[in-house]
Design a protein around this motif. Structure first.
Motif, PDB file in Angstrom:
ATOM      1  N   ALA A 124       0.830  -1.204   0.000  1.00  0.00           N
ATOM      2  CA  ALA A 124       0.000   0.000   0.000  1.00  0.00           C
ATOM      3  C   ALA A 124       0.870   1.261   0.000  1.00  0.00           C
ATOM      4  N   PHE A 125       1.959   1.233   0.771  1.00  0.00           N
ATOM      5  CA  PHE A 125       2.895   2.365   0.796  1.00  0.00           C
ATOM      6  C   PHE A 125       3.525   2.559  -0.588  1.00  0.00           C
ATOM      7  N   GLY A 126       3.896   1.438  -1.231  1.00  0.00           N
ATOM      8  CA  GLY A 126       4.491   1.518  -2.567  1.00  0.00           C
ATOM      9  C   GLY A 126       3.547   2.126  -3.589  1.00  0.00           C
ATOM     10  N   VAL A 127       2.291   1.695  -3.566  1.00  0.00           N
ATOM     11  CA  VAL A 127       1.298   2.248  -4.491  1.00  0.00           C
ATOM     12  C   VAL A 127       1.093   3.737  -4.218  1.00  0.00           C
ATOM     13  N   ALA A 128       0.994   4.110  -2.933  1.00  0.00           N
ATOM     14  CA  ALA A 128       0.756   5.505  -2.564  1.00  0.00           C
ATOM     15  C   ALA A 128       1.890   6.411  -3.051  1.00  0.00           C
ATOM     16  N   VAL A 129       3.126   5.979  -2.834  1.00  0.00           N
ATOM     17  CA  VAL A 129       4.289   6.766  -3.266  1.00  0.00           C
ATOM     18  C   VAL A 129       4.284   6.937  -4.778  1.00  0.00           C
ATOM     19  N   PHE A 130       3.990   5.863  -5.493  1.00  0.00           N
ATOM     20  CA  PHE A 130       4.052   5.946  -6.957  1.00  0.00           C
ATOM     21  C   PHE A 130       2.837   6.658  -7.553  1.00  0.00           C
ATOM     22  N   LEU A 131       1.704   6.674  -6.833  1.00  0.00           N
ATOM     23  CA  LEU A 131       0.589   7.496  -7.288  1.00  0.00           C
ATOM     24  C   LEU A 131       0.961   8.973  -7.173  1.00  0.00           C
ATOM     25  N   VAL A 132       1.647   9.346  -6.090  1.00  0.00           N
ATOM     26  CA  VAL A 132       2.139  10.722  -5.928  1.00  0.00           C
ATOM     27  C   VAL A 132       3.098  11.069  -7.065  1.00  0.00           C
ATOM     28  N   LEU A 133       4.050  10.167  -7.348  1.00  0.00           N
ATOM     29  CA  LEU A 133       5.003  10.410  -8.439  1.00  0.00           C
ATOM     30  C   LEU A 133       4.291  10.541  -9.784  1.00  0.00           C
ATOM     31  N   ALA A 134       3.258   9.720  -9.992  1.00  0.00           N
ATOM     32  CA  ALA A 134       2.508   9.766 -11.244  1.00  0.00           C
ATOM     33  C   ALA A 134       1.782  11.096 -11.410  1.00  0.00           C
ATOM     34  N   VAL A 135       1.198  11.587 -10.323  1.00  0.00           N
ATOM     35  CA  VAL A 135       0.496  12.878 -10.369  1.00  0.00           C
ATOM     36  C   VAL A 135       1.481  14.012 -10.627  1.00  0.00           C
ATOM     37  N   LEU A 136       2.621  13.987  -9.931  1.00  0.00           N
ATOM     38  CA  LEU A 136       3.638  15.028 -10.141  1.00  0.00           C
ATOM     39  C   LEU A 136       4.170  14.975 -11.572  1.00  0.00           C
ATOM     40  N   ARG A 137       4.327  13.769 -12.097  1.00  0.00           N
ATOM     41  CA  ARG A 137       4.772  13.636 -13.498  1.00  0.00           C
ATOM     42  C   ARG A 137       3.822  14.342 -14.440  1.00  0.00           C
ATOM     43  N   MET A 138       2.518  14.177 -14.204  1.00  0.00           N
ATOM     44  CA  MET A 138       1.522  14.803 -15.071  1.00  0.00           C
ATOM     45  C   MET A 138       1.538  16.323 -14.932  1.00  0.00           C
ATOM     46  N   LEU A 139       1.658  16.801 -13.699  1.00  0.00           N
ATOM     47  CA  LEU A 139       1.621  18.247 -13.468  1.00  0.00           C
ATOM     48  C   LEU A 139       2.839  18.955 -14.051  1.00  0.00           C
ATOM     49  N   PHE A 140       3.987  18.273 -14.019  1.00  0.00           N
ATOM     50  CA  PHE A 140       5.220  18.900 -14.493  1.00  0.00           C
ATOM     51  C   PHE A 140       5.664  18.380 -15.862  1.00  0.00           C
ATOM     52  N   SER A 141       4.788  17.622 -16.530  1.00  0.00           N
ATOM     53  CA  SER A 141       5.029  17.123 -17.899  1.00  0.00           C
ATOM     54  C   SER A 141       6.351  16.362 -18.024  1.00  0.00           C
ATOM     55  N   ALA A 195      -7.080  17.504 -17.276  1.00  0.00           N
ATOM     56  CA  ALA A 195      -8.071  18.411 -17.855  1.00  0.00           C
ATOM     57  C   ALA A 195      -7.748  19.882 -17.618  1.00  0.00           C
ATOM     58  N   ILE A 196      -6.968  20.179 -16.564  1.00  0.00           N
ATOM     59  CA  ILE A 196      -6.665  21.584 -16.286  1.00  0.00           C
ATOM     60  C   ILE A 196      -5.535  22.108 -17.164  1.00  0.00           C
ATOM     61  N   ARG A 197      -4.852  21.184 -17.861  1.00  0.00           N
ATOM     62  CA  ARG A 197      -3.766  21.612 -18.743  1.00  0.00           C
ATOM     63  C   ARG A 197      -4.310  21.892 -20.129  1.00  0.00           C
ATOM     64  N   SER A 198      -3.795  22.938 -20.746  1.00  0.00           N
ATOM     65  CA  SER A 198      -4.292  23.333 -22.065  1.00  0.00           C
ATOM     66  C   SER A 198      -3.303  22.999 -23.178  1.00  0.00           C
ATOM     67  N   ASP A 199      -2.119  22.456 -22.827  1.00  0.00           N
ATOM     68  CA  ASP A 199      -1.125  22.154 -23.862  1.00  0.00           C
ATOM     69  C   ASP A 199      -1.537  20.919 -24.647  1.00  0.00           C
ATOM     70  N   LYS A 200      -0.903  20.729 -25.791  1.00  0.00           N
ATOM     71  CA  LYS A 200      -1.316  19.651 -26.700  1.00  0.00           C
ATOM     72  C   LYS A 200      -0.923  18.265 -26.212  1.00  0.00           C
ATOM     73  N   ALA A 202      -1.534  17.244 -23.099  1.00  0.00           N
ATOM     74  CA  ALA A 202      -2.357  16.934 -21.929  1.00  0.00           C
ATOM     75  C   ALA A 202      -3.037  15.574 -22.070  1.00  0.00           C
ATOM     76  N   ALA A 203      -3.561  15.286 -23.267  1.00  0.00           N
ATOM     77  CA  ALA A 203      -4.247  13.999 -23.487  1.00  0.00           C
ATOM     78  C   ALA A 203      -3.269  12.838 -23.334  1.00  0.00           C
ATOM     79  N   ASP A 204      -2.026  13.021 -23.825  1.00  0.00           N
ATOM     80  CA  ASP A 204      -1.017  11.967 -23.682  1.00  0.00           C
ATOM     81  C   ASP A 204      -0.780  11.653 -22.210  1.00  0.00           C
ATOM     82  N   ASP A 205      -0.677  12.704 -21.397  1.00  0.00           N
ATOM     83  CA  ASP A 205      -0.331  12.534 -19.991  1.00  0.00           C
ATOM     84  C   ASP A 205      -1.513  12.135 -19.116  1.00  0.00           C
ATOM     85  N   SER A 206      -2.731  12.083 -19.690  1.00  0.00           N
ATOM     86  CA  SER A 206      -3.880  11.661 -18.890  1.00  0.00           C
ATOM     87  C   SER A 206      -3.823  10.161 -18.597  1.00  0.00           C
ATOM     88  N   PHE A 207      -2.989   9.438 -19.346  1.00  0.00           N
ATOM     89  CA  PHE A 207      -2.744   8.022 -19.069  1.00  0.00           C
ATOM     90  C   PHE A 207      -1.391   7.869 -18.389  1.00  0.00           C
TER      91      PHE A 207
END
Length: 512
Positions: A124-141, A195-200, A202-207
């Motif tokens: 559970a700790f491993g999943v939580a850490v990597f979900l955080v990393l995944a979200v940060l990856r999306m926010l910072f492209s 969805a909050i990103r307007s760059d082209k 954004a759709a790639d990073d939604s996955f």
């Protein structure tokens, strides 16, 4: 009401189309080369009916509830611009959802040398850490391929320090923790954040969220393996219960049903609780939307309870018995082509596969169709089950398959459009769902028993194999797509490192 009825009819057709081929294959085997006791066949058929009804309710419920909940929470959370809040919420959601994942309890039982609670908390700790990393990856492209190279490199480095017989269980953990409850929410969560990103891009990073969340459990279990040095002794599969009459049949399912009623209540509770707090704080949804979401949650819950009861009580004995019988034939090699055929069709019955393929088609505006996604997944899983059956017959180490497989998948990330890489690595976690755990794994275990192999080293690992091959087949689909687009638009000058899908990202629809 009329639209809901037509929606149910549409989903029923999709469900029947996915499940009937598996029923036909099993029945053909039962009445030809692999005779099985009538009680096991009857249990399988009752389980199949529950599976169909369960998938129907699940697919309707996810569209009504899990998808809008995930998207709204992801969008609203990232609009705050408070990065610490984003990290905290992502970590809590990843930890809470994983703790309640039923398949994680099954995994914990298979590793007797590691305390159950220790393994569950670590995963559970491993999943939580990597979900955080995944979200940060999306926010910072941050490119997903770079992270995949780094973390899979670490994973294969750690395999040198873990008992060889434990590797199959460790790699299986990446598939079992991304189950039918967590995948739809996590995928919708990613769409909401993007969805909050307007760059082209954004759709790639939604996955890519499921892809990252599948890495955490593997790393966590490998590290535990280095600490505890778990035993690799063979585990004996549960004996198959033979029922004598219809009353015993009814009791068999009634004993299983309350278990999954409780398990799925615990599984769905963290998401419902998080959405309740979110709604109280933001008042994002009006009364009509809230009622629709509540109905959807109820449908999702009923669907998963029926689905899991059907496959665990009805499918597991049939899978185990078929595996034993086929591998016990004088021509045991036939289990390889049979496994390939079963693998091709069984992935279509995974609940989360419906969610993935439809979401891919929607996000890409039809560029990547649900049909082409389904075909690529089927080919990948067919190959993986065939290879898994070869492992069962020969006892070859799983690393001889995983190392080249992941190496090919990671090399392909440099040549295919980014969106195909993200979708491919998401697909691995989605394809290795409850159908794999409750039919294919018992199938492999039964075959392993028949040939006298070691269940832990030879049968386990089939989940990992199913999670690996779609990474290759879907990226090959992306490579073909890129080459076709390159031929169609030779007059366009691409920037270095840019793919055809990047260059034409602003177009509405590109025909494959």
């Amino acid at each position: 009401m009329h639209s809901l009825r037509s929606h149910f009819q549409e989903k029923l057709f999709e469900t029947l189309k996915a499940v009937i081929p598996i029923l036909v294959i099993v029945l053909l085997l039962c009445f030809t080369i692999t005779p099985i006791p009538p009680s096991i066949l009857l249990t399988f058929l009752v389980g199949a009916v529950m599976l169909i009804i369960g998938m129907l309710f699940f697919n309707v419920g996810v569209e009504l509830s899990m998808t809008p909940i995930g998207e709204r929470m992801g969008t609203t959370m990232t609009k705050t611009k408070n990065i610490l809040l984003v990290i905290l919420i992502s970590f809590i959601m990843g930890f809470a959802i994983t703790i309640s994942e039923p398949d994680l309890q099954v995994l914990a039982e298979q590793v007797p040398s590691i305390p159950n609670l220790t393994l569950i908390l670590a995963v559970a700790f491993g999943v939580a850490v990597f979900l955080v990393l995944a979200v940060l990856r999306m926010l910072f492209s941050i490119p997903l391929s770079h992270l995949l190279l780094v973390f899979y490199g670490i994973i294969f480095l750690l395999t040198l320090f873990v008992p060889a017989g434990f590797l199959s269980v460790a790699f299986d953990s990446g598939g079992v923790t991304t189950g039918p409850m967590t995948v739809p929410f996590i995928m919708a969560f990613g769409v909401g954040i993007a969805a909050i990103r307007s760059d082209k891009h954004a759709a790639d990073d939604s996955f890519g969220l499921v892809a990252m969340c599948s890495i955490g459990p593997i790393l966590a279990v490998l590290i535990l393996g280095m600490i505890f040095k778990p035993s690799t002794a063979e585990q004996v599969a549960d004996s198959i219960r033979i029922i004598d009459n219809t009353v015993d049949l009814w009791q068999l399912f009634m004993v299983g049903l309350p278990k999954y009623v409780e398990e799925m209540a615990l599984s769905i509770l963290p998401i419902v609780a998080a959405f309740g707090v979110f709604q109280l704080l933001t008042r994002e949804c009006n009364r009509k939307t809230l009622i629709k979401i509540c109905v959807g949650v109820l449908y999702t819950y009923i669907g998963l309870v029926l689905f899991l009861t059907g496959v665990n009580v009805g499918f597991m004995p049939a899978g185990n018995y078929l595996g034993q019988t086929i591998a016990g034939l004088p021509y045991a090699w036939i289990i390889v082509p049979i496994g390939i055929v079963i693998g091709y069709f069984i992935v279509k019955a995974e609940p989360a596969v419906f969610v993935l393929t439809n979401q891919v088609e929607e996000i890409t505006s039809g560029i990547i169709s649900a049909k082409s996604m389904g075909l690529s997944l089927s080919i990948g899983v067919a190959a993986s089950v065939g290879l898994a059956m070869i492992r069962v017959l020969t006892g070859i180490s799983i690393l001889w398959f995983l190392v080249p497989g992941y190496l090919i998948a990671l090399i392909l990330t440099f040549f295919v459009p980014k969106i195909f890489t993200a979708i491919a690595f998401d697909s691995g976690g989605v394809a290795s769902g409850p159908m794999t755990a409750t039919f294919l794994l018992p199938f492999a275990m039964g075959a392993c028993q028949a040939v006298g192999g070691n269940i832990i080293t030879d049968a386990f690992g089939i989940v990992a194999m199913v999670a690996m091959t779609p990474l290759i087949t879907i990226q090959i689909m992306g490579l073909i797509f890129a080459l076709k687009e390159n031929q169609m638009h030779k007059g366009v000058v691409f920037q270095i490192g840019q793919t055809p899908l990047d260059a034409y990202g602003d177009m509405d629809i590109i025909e494959l």
